[in-house]
Design an enzyme around this catalytic site. Structure first.
Site, PDB file in Angstrom:
ATOM      1  N   CYS A 172      29.512  44.126  18.974  1.00 14.08           N
ATOM      2  CA  CYS A 172      30.724  43.995  18.155  1.00 14.08           C
ATOM      3  C   CYS A 172      31.876  43.473  19.006  1.00 14.08           C
ATOM      4  O   CYS A 172      32.567  42.524  18.621  1.00 14.08           O
ATOM      5  CB  CYS A 172      31.119  45.351  17.560  1.00 14.08           C
ATOM      6  SG  CYS A 172      29.883  46.099  16.481  1.00 14.08           S
ATOM      7  N   ILE A 173      32.051  44.069  20.178  1.00 16.54           N
ATOM      8  CA  ILE A 173      33.157  43.697  21.063  1.00 16.54           C
ATOM      9  C   ILE A 173      32.950  42.286  21.621  1.00 16.54           C
ATOM     10  O   ILE A 173      33.888  41.489  21.676  1.00 16.54           O
ATOM     11  CB  ILE A 173      33.316  44.731  22.201  1.00 16.54           C
ATOM     12  CG1 ILE A 173      33.582  46.135  21.619  1.00 16.54           C
ATOM     13  CG2 ILE A 173      34.402  44.307  23.173  1.00 16.54           C
ATOM     14  CD1 ILE A 173      34.774  46.246  20.692  1.00 16.54           C
TER      15      ILE A 173
END
Length: 177
Positions: A82-83
């Site tokens: 996600c990051i």
């Protein structure tokens, strides 16, 4: 349960389950027997509406965003993929400003960790805190992170991409060309 089945059926029919090869094939397919992922016809199921508190503690309702495409980004600060995907998401958010909105939906974070991650990564789009009581992950059939659910301007699910898959960006480019 009925919503989950509809979402899964839509993902299957549209060929956009997050599997890179299936998603890419569906986006690029010229076969009329296969649904074009960028087509709004046939329409997918209506996206389950919800109201969650935004980063400032104010209620935000999904249906209030109708009229443009909305990307529901199910993510968490603990999710490495996600990051890693945030810089590309920021690029595409700027690229298609005014044509789409991103709604970041926190998953499995404390409110403090969620707010800190939004600030640290300077995420410019809308964000809501998803408490365990909302059951939103079940309503949307979310099993992996990140998951991006693209909703058309009328409120129907147009595409679902699981994982940090380049097919998501290909889809947006084709959709907005």
């Amino acid at each position: 349960m009925k919503q989950l089945i509809l979402i899964m059926l839509t993902a299957f029919l549209f060929g956009c389950t997050g599997n890179k090869s299936n998603s890419a094939q569906a986006v690029e397919s010229q076969n009329p027997a296969q649904a074009d992922c960028c087509s709004t016809t046939p329409q997918g199921p209506e996206a389950p509406d919800f109201t969650l508190n935004d980063i400032n503690g104010k209620p935000l309702t999904l249906s209030s965003l109708r009229g443009k495409y909305v990307v529901l980004d199910f993510w968490g600060s603990w999710c490495i993929w996600c990051i890693k995907g945030m810089p590309k998401m920021k690029e595409y958010y700027a690229k298609y400003a005014g044509k789409m909105e991103i709604l970041g939906i926190d998953c499995n974070d404390s409110e403090e960790k969620w707010k800190a991650a939004v600030a640290e990564h300077k995420l410019p789009w809308l964000h809501v805190y998803n408490s365990d009581e909302s059951h939103l992950l079940e309503k949307y059939g979310i099993e992996g992170f990140p998951t991006k659910v693209i909703i058309d301007p009328e409120g129907h699910i147009a595409n679902v991409v699981v994982g940090e898959d380049p097919a998501f960006y290909t889809y947006l480019d084709k959709l907005f060309q």
